[in-house]
Design a protein around this motif. Sequence first.
Motif, PDB file in Angstrom:
ATOM      1  N   GLY A 276      27.241   4.150  98.857  1.00  0.00           N
ATOM      2  CA  GLY A 276      27.540   5.550  99.123  1.00  0.00           C
ATOM      3  C   GLY A 276      27.266   6.489  97.974  1.00  0.00           C
ATOM      4  O   GLY A 276      27.471   7.696  98.080  1.00  0.00           O
ATOM      5  N   VAL A 277      26.781   5.961  96.855  1.00  0.00           N
ATOM      6  CA  VAL A 277      26.518   6.785  95.674  1.00  0.00           C
ATOM      7  C   VAL A 277      25.172   7.495  95.835  1.00  0.00           C
ATOM      8  O   VAL A 277      24.172   6.901  96.252  1.00  0.00           O
ATOM      9  CB  VAL A 277      26.534   5.927  94.400  1.00  0.00           C
ATOM     10  CG1 VAL A 277      26.078   6.738  93.188  1.00  0.00           C
ATOM     11  CG2 VAL A 277      27.934   5.375  94.170  1.00  0.00           C
ATOM     12  N   VAL A 278      25.160   8.780  95.486  1.00  0.00           N
ATOM     13  CA  VAL A 278      23.971   9.622  95.629  1.00  0.00           C
ATOM     14  C   VAL A 278      23.371   9.882  94.255  1.00  0.00           C
ATOM     15  O   VAL A 278      24.080  10.225  93.302  1.00  0.00           O
ATOM     16  CB  VAL A 278      24.322  10.957  96.308  1.00  0.00           C
ATOM     17  CG1 VAL A 278      23.065  11.817  96.497  1.00  0.00           C
ATOM     18  CG2 VAL A 278      25.012  10.715  97.646  1.00  0.00           C
ATOM     19  N   SER A 279      22.068   9.705  94.148  1.00  0.00           N
ATOM     20  CA  SER A 279      21.358   9.952  92.891  1.00  0.00           C
ATOM     21  C   SER A 279      20.033  10.649  93.205  1.00  0.00           C
ATOM     22  O   SER A 279      19.588  10.654  94.353  1.00  0.00           O
ATOM     23  CB  SER A 279      21.121   8.638  92.135  1.00  0.00           C
ATOM     24  OG  SER A 279      20.423   7.718  92.948  1.00  0.00           O
ATOM     25  N   PRO A 280      19.384  11.224  92.196  1.00  0.00           N
ATOM     26  CA  PRO A 280      18.127  11.927  92.459  1.00  0.00           C
ATOM     27  C   PRO A 280      17.033  11.039  93.039  1.00  0.00           C
ATOM     28  O   PRO A 280      16.200  11.493  93.817  1.00  0.00           O
ATOM     29  CB  PRO A 280      17.724  12.463  91.076  1.00  0.00           C
ATOM     30  CG  PRO A 280      19.004  12.567  90.331  1.00  0.00           C
ATOM     31  CD  PRO A 280      19.828  11.406  90.807  1.00  0.00           C
ATOM     32  N   CYS A 281      17.025   9.761  92.643  1.00  0.00           N
ATOM     33  CA  CYS A 281      16.032   8.838  93.189  1.00  0.00           C
ATOM     34  C   CYS A 281      16.558   7.419  93.025  1.00  0.00           C
ATOM     35  O   CYS A 281      17.614   7.192  92.433  1.00  0.00           O
ATOM     36  CB  CYS A 281      14.677   9.005  92.499  1.00  0.00           C
ATOM     37  SG  CYS A 281      14.602   8.319  90.825  1.00  0.00           S
ATOM     38  N   ILE A 282      15.808   6.451  93.534  1.00  0.00           N
ATOM     39  CA  ILE A 282      16.269   5.070  93.495  1.00  0.00           C
ATOM     40  C   ILE A 282      16.341   4.504  92.081  1.00  0.00           C
ATOM     41  O   ILE A 282      17.061   3.538  91.843  1.00  0.00           O
ATOM     42  CB  ILE A 282      15.364   4.167  94.367  1.00  0.00           C
ATOM     43  CG1 ILE A 282      13.905   4.339  93.974  1.00  0.00           C
ATOM     44  CG2 ILE A 282      15.580   4.460  95.838  1.00  0.00           C
ATOM     45  CD1 ILE A 282      12.950   3.419  94.712  1.00  0.00           C
ATOM     46  N   MET A 283      15.620   5.114  91.138  1.00  0.00           N
ATOM     47  CA  MET A 283      15.617   4.599  89.778  1.00  0.00           C
ATOM     48  C   MET A 283      16.551   5.363  88.845  1.00  0.00           C
ATOM     49  O   MET A 283      16.624   5.056  87.655  1.00  0.00           O
ATOM     50  CB  MET A 283      14.200   4.609  89.208  1.00  0.00           C
ATOM     51  CG  MET A 283      13.286   3.588  89.843  1.00  0.00           C
ATOM     52  SD  MET A 283      11.765   3.352  88.881  1.00  0.00           S
ATOM     53  CE  MET A 283      10.969   2.059  89.839  1.00  0.00           C
ATOM     54  N   SER A 284      17.242   6.350  89.374  1.00  0.00           N
ATOM     55  CA  SER A 284      18.083   7.184  88.500  1.00  0.00           C
ATOM     56  C   SER A 284      19.565   7.031  88.819  1.00  0.00           C
ATOM     57  O   SER A 284      20.338   7.973  88.670  1.00  0.00           O
ATOM     58  CB  SER A 284      17.668   8.653  88.631  1.00  0.00           C
ATOM     59  OG  SER A 284      17.808   9.106  89.965  1.00  0.00           O
ATOM     60  N   LYS A 285      19.974   5.828  89.231  1.00  0.00           N
ATOM     61  CA  LYS A 285      21.365   5.612  89.644  1.00  0.00           C
ATOM     62  C   LYS A 285      22.357   5.814  88.509  1.00  0.00           C
ATOM     63  O   LYS A 285      23.513   6.165  88.745  1.00  0.00           O
ATOM     64  CB  LYS A 285      21.517   4.203  90.212  1.00  0.00           C
ATOM     65  CG  LYS A 285      20.732   3.972  91.483  1.00  0.00           C
ATOM     66  CD  LYS A 285      20.917   2.547  91.972  1.00  0.00           C
ATOM     67  CE  LYS A 285      20.103   2.284  93.216  1.00  0.00           C
ATOM     68  NZ  LYS A 285      20.284   0.897  93.708  1.00  0.00           N
ATOM     69  N   GLN A 286      21.920   5.599  87.271  1.00  0.00           N
ATOM     70  CA  GLN A 286      22.852   5.762  86.152  1.00  0.00           C
ATOM     71  C   GLN A 286      23.206   7.220  85.915  1.00  0.00           C
ATOM     72  O   GLN A 286      24.112   7.531  85.148  1.00  0.00           O
ATOM     73  CB  GLN A 286      22.274   5.140  84.884  1.00  0.00           C
ATOM     74  CG  GLN A 286      20.943   5.713  84.439  1.00  0.00           C
ATOM     75  CD  GLN A 286      20.395   4.967  83.234  1.00  0.00           C
ATOM     76  OE1 GLN A 286      21.014   4.927  82.174  1.00  0.00           O
ATOM     77  NE2 GLN A 286      19.237   4.352  83.391  1.00  0.00           N
ATOM     78  N   TRP A 287      22.487   8.132  86.611  1.00  0.00           N
ATOM     79  CA  TRP A 287      22.801   9.553  86.542  1.00  0.00           C
ATOM     80  C   TRP A 287      23.220  10.048  87.932  1.00  0.00           C
ATOM     81  O   TRP A 287      22.748  11.077  88.411  1.00  0.00           O
ATOM     82  CB  TRP A 287      21.606  10.335  86.029  1.00  0.00           C
ATOM     83  CG  TRP A 287      21.175   9.885  84.673  1.00  0.00           C
ATOM     84  CD1 TRP A 287      21.787  10.153  83.482  1.00  0.00           C
ATOM     85  CD2 TRP A 287      20.042   9.058  84.361  1.00  0.00           C
ATOM     86  NE1 TRP A 287      21.106   9.549  82.445  1.00  0.00           N
ATOM     87  CE2 TRP A 287      20.018   8.868  82.953  1.00  0.00           C
ATOM     88  CE3 TRP A 287      19.024   8.469  85.120  1.00  0.00           C
ATOM     89  CZ2 TRP A 287      19.051   8.115  82.304  1.00  0.00           C
ATOM     90  CZ3 TRP A 287      18.052   7.715  84.481  1.00  0.00           C
ATOM     91  CH2 TRP A 287      18.072   7.543  83.086  1.00  0.00           C
ATOM     92  N   ALA A 288      24.098   9.300  88.571  1.00  0.00           N
ATOM     93  CA  ALA A 288      24.539   9.646  89.926  1.00  0.00           C
ATOM     94  C   ALA A 288      25.196  11.023  89.947  1.00  0.00           C
ATOM     95  O   ALA A 288      25.805  11.463  88.960  1.00  0.00           O
ATOM     96  CB  ALA A 288      25.513   8.591  90.434  1.00  0.00           C
ATOM     97  N   VAL A 289      25.078  11.692  91.094  1.00  0.00           N
ATOM     98  CA  VAL A 289      25.602  13.053  91.212  1.00  0.00           C
ATOM     99  C   VAL A 289      26.777  13.149  92.179  1.00  0.00           C
ATOM    100  O   VAL A 289      27.316  14.236  92.390  1.00  0.00           O
ATOM    101  CB  VAL A 289      24.497  14.044  91.631  1.00  0.00           C
ATOM    102  CG1 VAL A 289      23.482  14.204  90.516  1.00  0.00           C
ATOM    103  CG2 VAL A 289      23.820  13.593  92.920  1.00  0.00           C
ATOM    104  N   GLY A 290      27.183  12.036  92.768  1.00  0.00           N
ATOM    105  CA  GLY A 290      28.316  12.084  93.671  1.00  0.00           C
ATOM    106  C   GLY A 290      28.351  10.897  94.607  1.00  0.00           C
ATOM    107  O   GLY A 290      27.494  10.010  94.552  1.00  0.00           O
ATOM    108  N   SER A 291      29.352  10.887  95.467  1.00  0.00           N
ATOM    109  CA  SER A 291      29.514   9.841  96.473  1.00  0.00           C
ATOM    110  C   SER A 291      29.812  10.485  97.812  1.00  0.00           C
ATOM    111  O   SER A 291      30.576  11.461  97.882  1.00  0.00           O
ATOM    112  CB  SER A 291      30.656   8.896  96.087  1.00  0.00           C
ATOM    113  OG  SER A 291      31.015   8.074  97.193  1.00  0.00           O
ATOM    114  N   ILE A 292      29.244   9.940  98.873  1.00  0.00           N
ATOM    115  CA  ILE A 292      29.502  10.501 100.198  1.00  0.00           C
ATOM    116  C   ILE A 292      30.917  10.220 100.663  1.00  0.00           C
ATOM    117  O   ILE A 292      31.362  10.780 101.660  1.00  0.00           O
ATOM    118  CB  ILE A 292      28.492   9.954 101.230  1.00  0.00           C
ATOM    119  CG1 ILE A 292      28.591   8.425 101.339  1.00  0.00           C
ATOM    120  CG2 ILE A 292      27.084  10.386 100.893  1.00  0.00           C
ATOM    121  CD1 ILE A 292      27.764   7.848 102.463  1.00  0.00           C
TER     122      ILE A 292
END
Length: 325
Positions: free
Chosen positions: A227-243
Amino acid sequence: MNQSTTIAKQPETPATALDFVWLELTNRCNLQCVHCYAESGPTEGKTDVLTESDYLNLIEQVHELGCRKIQFIGGEPTLNRSLPKLIEAAFHKGFELIEVFTNLIRISDDLLDVFCRFDVAIATSVYSYNPKTHDAITRQSGSFARTTANMRKILDAGLPLRVGIVEMEENKNDFAATQKFLEDFGIETIGKDHLRAIGRADHSECSGMEELCGNCAGNILSIGPDGVVSPCIMSKQWAVGSIFESQLAEIAGSQKLNNLRNNIYVATQQTNEKYEMGGCNPDRPNRCNPDYGGPCNPCNPNQPCGPNSCQPVRRSTNNSLQLNV
Protein backbone atom coordinates in the motif's frame (compact mmCIF):
# COMPACT_ATOMS: atom_id res chain seq x y z
CA MET A 1 -10.62 -5.54 10.42
CA ASN A 2 -9.54 -6.32 6.87
CA GLN A 3 -7.12 -3.65 5.72
CA SER A 4 -8.95 -3.34 2.41
CA THR A 5 -11.83 -1.60 4.22
CA THR A 6 -9.51 1.16 5.42
CA ILE A 7 -8.52 2.43 1.98
CA ALA A 8 -9.81 5.96 1.61
CA LYS A 9 -12.33 6.57 -1.14
CA GLN A 10 -11.54 8.90 -4.01
CA PRO A 11 -12.98 12.44 -3.80
CA GLU A 12 -15.29 13.61 -6.59
CA THR A 13 -12.81 16.15 -7.94
CA PRO A 14 -9.32 14.76 -8.59
CA ALA A 15 -6.52 16.79 -7.05
CA THR A 16 -4.11 16.02 -9.86
CA ALA A 17 -3.77 13.94 -12.98
CA LEU A 18 -1.67 10.81 -13.46
CA ASP A 19 -0.21 9.69 -16.76
CA PHE A 20 1.03 6.25 -15.78
CA VAL A 21 0.84 3.94 -12.74
CA TRP A 22 2.62 0.78 -11.67
CA LEU A 23 0.62 -1.65 -9.53
CA GLU A 24 2.98 -4.07 -7.82
CA LEU A 25 1.01 -7.26 -7.24
CA THR A 26 3.50 -9.05 -5.00
CA ASN A 27 7.08 -8.98 -3.86
CA ARG A 28 7.38 -12.73 -4.38
CA CYS A 29 9.27 -13.97 -7.42
CA ASN A 30 10.26 -17.36 -8.80
CA LEU A 31 13.69 -15.90 -9.60
CA GLN A 32 16.20 -14.13 -7.38
CA CYS A 33 18.11 -11.87 -9.74
CA VAL A 34 21.42 -10.52 -8.48
CA HIS A 35 20.47 -6.92 -9.27
CA CYS A 36 16.77 -6.87 -8.27
CA TYR A 37 15.72 -3.38 -7.15
CA ALA A 38 12.85 -4.88 -5.10
CA GLU A 39 14.98 -7.66 -3.61
CA SER A 40 12.25 -10.10 -4.66
CA GLY A 41 12.54 -13.86 -4.33
CA PRO A 42 10.66 -17.09 -3.63
CA THR A 43 10.53 -16.47 0.14
CA GLU A 44 9.57 -12.79 -0.02
CA GLY A 45 6.05 -11.41 0.11
CA LYS A 46 5.65 -10.92 3.84
CA THR A 47 4.37 -7.38 3.21
CA ASP A 48 1.89 -8.37 0.49
CA VAL A 49 -1.22 -7.05 2.21
CA LEU A 50 -3.32 -5.63 -0.63
CA THR A 51 -6.30 -7.83 -1.51
CA GLU A 52 -8.00 -8.32 -4.86
CA SER A 53 -10.66 -5.87 -3.72
CA ASP A 54 -7.97 -3.33 -2.86
CA TYR A 55 -6.43 -3.58 -6.32
CA LEU A 56 -9.83 -3.26 -8.02
CA ASN A 57 -10.46 -0.17 -5.91
CA LEU A 58 -7.10 1.28 -6.93
CA ILE A 59 -7.79 0.67 -10.62
CA GLU A 60 -10.97 2.73 -10.18
CA GLN A 61 -9.12 5.46 -8.32
CA VAL A 62 -6.20 5.89 -10.72
CA HIS A 63 -8.66 5.96 -13.63
CA GLU A 64 -10.57 8.77 -11.90
CA LEU A 65 -7.26 10.64 -11.62
CA GLY A 66 -6.96 10.55 -15.40
CA CYS A 67 -4.55 7.65 -15.70
CA ARG A 68 -4.97 5.60 -18.89
CA LYS A 69 -1.73 3.60 -18.81
CA ILE A 70 -1.16 0.91 -16.22
CA GLN A 71 1.47 -1.75 -15.67
CA PHE A 72 1.12 -4.81 -13.46
CA ILE A 73 4.51 -5.74 -12.06
CA GLY A 74 6.11 -7.41 -9.02
CA GLY A 75 8.04 -9.27 -7.92
CA GLU A 76 6.51 -11.60 -10.44
CA PRO A 77 2.90 -10.49 -11.12
CA THR A 78 1.79 -13.88 -12.50
CA LEU A 79 2.17 -15.27 -8.96
CA ASN A 80 -0.85 -13.22 -7.94
CA ARG A 81 -3.94 -15.27 -8.84
CA SER A 82 -5.99 -12.07 -9.19
CA LEU A 83 -4.00 -10.92 -12.23
CA PRO A 84 -6.61 -12.08 -14.83
CA LYS A 85 -9.43 -10.31 -12.99
CA LEU A 86 -7.38 -7.12 -12.60
CA ILE A 87 -6.53 -7.13 -16.30
CA GLU A 88 -10.19 -7.56 -17.20
CA ALA A 89 -11.20 -4.73 -14.86
CA ALA A 90 -8.62 -2.35 -16.38
CA PHE A 91 -9.77 -3.31 -19.88
CA HIS A 92 -13.43 -2.63 -19.19
CA LYS A 93 -12.51 0.61 -17.45
CA GLY A 94 -10.99 1.79 -20.72
CA PHE A 95 -7.25 1.92 -20.07
CA GLU A 96 -5.38 2.62 -23.30
CA LEU A 97 -2.34 0.60 -22.26
CA ILE A 98 -2.40 -2.48 -20.05
CA GLU A 99 1.04 -4.01 -19.69
CA VAL A 100 2.32 -6.92 -17.62
CA PHE A 101 6.02 -6.89 -16.78
CA THR A 102 6.85 -10.55 -16.21
CA ASN A 103 9.90 -12.79 -16.29
CA LEU A 104 7.86 -15.17 -18.51
CA ILE A 105 8.92 -18.17 -16.47
CA ARG A 106 5.38 -19.49 -16.17
CA ILE A 107 2.66 -18.52 -18.65
CA SER A 108 -0.27 -20.92 -18.72
CA ASP A 109 -2.54 -21.27 -21.73
CA ASP A 110 -5.37 -19.77 -19.69
CA LEU A 111 -3.31 -16.70 -18.82
CA LEU A 112 -2.18 -16.33 -22.42
CA ASP A 113 -5.84 -16.37 -23.43
CA VAL A 114 -6.51 -13.55 -20.96
CA PHE A 115 -3.65 -11.55 -22.47
CA CYS A 116 -5.13 -12.01 -25.95
CA ARG A 117 -8.75 -11.27 -25.02
CA PHE A 118 -7.90 -8.01 -23.30
CA ASP A 119 -5.16 -6.66 -25.59
CA VAL A 120 -2.38 -6.88 -23.01
CA ALA A 121 1.15 -5.75 -23.84
CA ILE A 122 4.00 -7.81 -22.39
CA ALA A 123 7.42 -6.73 -21.16
CA THR A 124 10.26 -8.93 -19.97
CA SER A 125 14.01 -8.97 -19.44
CA VAL A 126 16.73 -10.97 -21.16
CA TYR A 127 20.18 -10.45 -19.72
CA SER A 128 22.31 -12.26 -22.27
CA TYR A 129 22.18 -14.27 -25.47
CA ASN A 130 24.24 -16.81 -23.51
CA PRO A 131 21.95 -19.06 -21.43
CA LYS A 132 24.62 -19.60 -18.77
CA THR A 133 25.10 -15.86 -18.25
CA HIS A 134 21.37 -15.18 -18.13
CA ASP A 135 20.79 -18.03 -15.65
CA ALA A 136 23.68 -16.84 -13.48
CA ILE A 137 22.03 -13.42 -13.20
CA THR A 138 18.57 -14.84 -12.41
CA ARG A 139 20.07 -17.48 -10.10
CA GLN A 140 17.77 -20.05 -11.66
CA SER A 141 19.04 -22.82 -13.93
CA GLY A 142 16.89 -23.15 -17.04
CA SER A 143 15.36 -19.68 -16.75
CA PHE A 144 16.70 -18.60 -20.15
CA ALA A 145 15.07 -21.57 -21.86
CA ARG A 146 11.72 -21.00 -20.15
CA THR A 147 11.68 -17.25 -20.75
CA THR A 148 12.57 -17.51 -24.42
CA ALA A 149 10.07 -20.35 -24.98
CA ASN A 150 7.31 -18.15 -23.58
CA MET A 151 8.57 -15.20 -25.60
CA ARG A 152 7.85 -17.34 -28.66
CA LYS A 153 4.34 -18.07 -27.37
CA ILE A 154 3.70 -14.36 -26.87
CA LEU A 155 4.90 -13.47 -30.36
CA ASP A 156 2.98 -16.33 -31.97
CA ALA A 157 -0.15 -15.04 -30.25
CA GLY A 158 0.37 -11.66 -31.91
CA LEU A 159 0.85 -9.75 -28.67
CA PRO A 160 3.22 -6.77 -28.40
CA LEU A 161 6.40 -7.74 -26.59
CA ARG A 162 9.25 -5.51 -25.54
CA VAL A 163 12.45 -6.70 -23.91
CA GLY A 164 14.80 -4.86 -21.58
CA ILE A 165 18.50 -5.54 -21.06
CA VAL A 166 20.17 -4.35 -17.87
CA GLU A 167 23.93 -4.06 -18.30
CA MET A 168 26.01 -5.15 -15.31
CA GLU A 169 29.36 -6.75 -14.56
CA GLU A 170 28.10 -10.26 -15.35
CA ASN A 171 27.01 -9.37 -18.91
CA LYS A 172 29.02 -6.23 -19.66
CA ASN A 173 30.35 -7.49 -23.00
CA ASP A 174 27.12 -9.11 -24.20
CA PHE A 175 24.86 -6.26 -25.26
CA ALA A 176 25.55 -6.26 -29.00
CA ALA A 177 25.20 -10.03 -29.30
CA THR A 178 22.11 -10.05 -27.08
CA GLN A 179 20.50 -7.29 -29.11
CA LYS A 180 21.14 -9.25 -32.31
CA PHE A 181 19.76 -12.41 -30.73
CA LEU A 182 16.57 -10.57 -29.80
CA GLU A 183 16.23 -8.94 -33.20
CA ASP A 184 16.65 -12.31 -34.91
CA PHE A 185 14.07 -13.70 -32.48
CA GLY A 186 11.58 -11.14 -33.79
CA ILE A 187 11.67 -8.54 -31.00
CA GLU A 188 11.20 -5.04 -32.40
CA THR A 189 11.35 -3.02 -29.15
CA ILE A 190 14.55 -3.53 -27.18
CA GLY A 191 15.46 -1.31 -24.24
CA LYS A 192 18.74 -1.00 -22.41
CA ASP A 193 19.58 0.37 -19.00
CA HIS A 194 22.71 0.40 -16.89
CA LEU A 195 22.78 -1.18 -13.45
CA ARG A 196 21.34 1.08 -10.77
CA ALA A 197 22.60 0.72 -7.20
CA ILE A 198 19.17 0.13 -5.71
CA GLY A 199 17.91 -2.88 -3.77
CA ARG A 200 20.04 -5.98 -4.17
CA ALA A 201 22.42 -4.09 -6.46
CA ASP A 202 23.21 -1.51 -3.78
CA HIS A 203 26.27 -3.02 -2.16
CA SER A 204 27.04 0.24 -0.35
CA GLU A 205 23.50 0.54 1.10
CA CYS A 206 23.74 4.29 0.72
CA SER A 207 22.62 5.02 -2.84
CA GLY A 208 20.95 8.33 -3.52
CA MET A 209 18.46 9.78 -5.95
CA GLU A 210 21.16 10.08 -8.58
CA GLU A 211 20.70 6.35 -9.18
CA LEU A 212 17.22 6.97 -10.58
CA CYS A 213 16.62 7.52 -14.30
CA GLY A 214 14.68 10.75 -13.74
CA ASN A 215 11.40 9.76 -15.38
CA CYS A 216 9.72 9.74 -11.97
CA ALA A 217 9.92 13.54 -11.94
CA GLY A 218 6.83 13.28 -14.17
CA ASN A 219 3.20 12.49 -13.42
CA ILE A 220 3.66 8.83 -12.62
CA LEU A 221 3.28 6.77 -9.43
CA SER A 222 3.97 3.30 -8.08
CA ILE A 223 1.81 1.52 -5.51
CA GLY A 224 3.40 -1.43 -3.74
CA PRO A 225 1.72 -4.59 -2.43
CA ASP A 226 2.01 -3.06 1.05
CA GLY A 227 0.00 0.00 0.00
CA VAL A 228 3.01 2.33 0.03
CA VAL A 229 3.07 4.97 -2.72
CA SER A 230 6.31 6.19 -4.29
CA PRO A 231 7.23 8.15 -7.42
CA CYS A 232 8.31 4.97 -9.20
CA ILE A 233 9.15 1.32 -8.57
CA MET A 234 12.80 2.15 -7.88
CA SER A 235 12.22 5.05 -5.50
CA LYS A 236 10.53 3.22 -2.61
CA GLN A 237 13.01 4.58 -0.08
CA TRP A 238 11.49 8.01 -0.77
CA ALA A 239 7.86 6.96 -0.29
CA VAL A 240 5.28 9.73 -0.19
CA GLY A 241 2.45 8.02 1.66
CA SER A 242 0.26 4.97 2.14
CA ILE A 243 -3.21 4.31 0.80
CA PHE A 244 -4.12 3.04 4.28
CA GLU A 245 -3.41 6.46 5.74
CA SER A 246 -4.35 8.96 3.01
CA GLN A 247 -6.55 9.21 -0.03
CA LEU A 248 -4.64 8.44 -3.23
CA ALA A 249 -5.74 11.78 -4.67
CA GLU A 250 -4.26 13.53 -1.64
CA ILE A 251 -0.95 11.77 -2.12
CA ALA A 252 -0.90 12.40 -5.88
CA GLY A 253 -1.57 16.10 -5.35
CA SER A 254 0.57 16.61 -2.27
CA GLN A 255 3.32 19.17 -1.87
CA LYS A 256 5.50 16.36 -0.50
CA LEU A 257 5.30 14.53 -3.84
CA ASN A 258 5.83 17.74 -5.80
CA ASN A 259 8.93 18.56 -3.75
CA LEU A 260 10.26 15.05 -4.15
CA ARG A 261 9.81 15.15 -7.92
CA ASN A 262 11.78 18.38 -8.02
CA ASN A 263 14.52 16.85 -5.86
CA ILE A 264 14.70 13.85 -8.20
CA TYR A 265 14.92 16.19 -11.16
CA VAL A 266 17.84 18.07 -9.62
CA ALA A 267 19.67 14.92 -8.52
CA THR A 268 19.38 13.18 -11.88
CA GLN A 269 20.26 16.33 -13.80
CA GLN A 270 23.48 16.73 -11.82
CA THR A 271 24.43 13.10 -12.30
CA ASN A 272 23.67 13.23 -15.97
CA GLU A 273 25.91 16.22 -16.50
CA LYS A 274 28.86 14.10 -15.40
CA TYR A 275 28.29 11.73 -18.30
CA GLU A 276 26.83 13.80 -21.11
CA MET A 277 27.82 16.80 -23.16
CA GLY A 278 25.11 18.59 -25.04
CA GLY A 279 22.48 16.22 -23.61
CA CYS A 280 23.54 13.15 -25.59
CA ASN A 281 26.22 10.54 -25.14
CA PRO A 282 26.69 7.77 -27.73
CA ASP A 283 28.41 5.64 -25.10
CA ARG A 284 25.16 5.38 -23.17
CA PRO A 285 22.64 3.77 -25.55
CA ASN A 286 19.61 4.75 -23.47
CA ARG A 287 20.58 8.38 -23.84
CA CYS A 288 19.60 9.75 -27.24
CA ASN A 289 21.62 7.26 -29.29
CA PRO A 290 20.14 6.90 -32.81
CA ASP A 291 21.02 3.20 -32.76
CA TYR A 292 18.90 2.68 -29.68
CA GLY A 293 15.27 1.93 -30.41
CA GLY A 294 13.69 1.33 -27.02
CA PRO A 295 12.31 3.32 -24.11
CA CYS A 296 14.71 4.98 -21.69
CA ASN A 297 13.97 2.56 -18.88
CA PRO A 298 13.10 -1.09 -19.54
CA CYS A 299 10.54 -0.92 -16.72
CA ASN A 300 8.66 2.11 -18.02
CA PRO A 301 6.63 1.78 -21.24
CA ASN A 302 6.09 4.50 -23.81
CA GLN A 303 7.83 7.20 -21.84
CA PRO A 304 10.03 9.88 -23.41
CA CYS A 305 13.56 10.43 -22.19
CA GLY A 306 13.38 11.92 -18.75
CA PRO A 307 14.80 15.13 -17.34
CA ASN A 308 18.26 13.60 -17.04
CA SER A 309 18.42 13.11 -20.77
CA CYS A 310 17.67 14.70 -24.12
CA GLN A 311 13.95 15.36 -23.61
CA PRO A 312 13.17 18.88 -22.38
CA VAL A 313 11.07 19.31 -19.28
CA ARG A 314 8.29 21.84 -18.99
CA ARG A 315 6.72 23.16 -15.83
CA SER A 316 2.98 23.33 -15.39
CA THR A 317 1.23 26.37 -13.98
CA ASN A 318 1.32 24.86 -10.47
CA ASN A 319 5.12 24.55 -10.75
CA SER A 320 5.08 20.76 -10.78
CA LEU A 321 7.41 19.00 -13.17
CA GLN A 322 5.96 17.35 -16.26
CA LEU A 323 7.60 15.46 -19.09
CA ASN A 324 7.06 16.72 -22.59
CA VAL A 325 5.27 14.04 -24.58
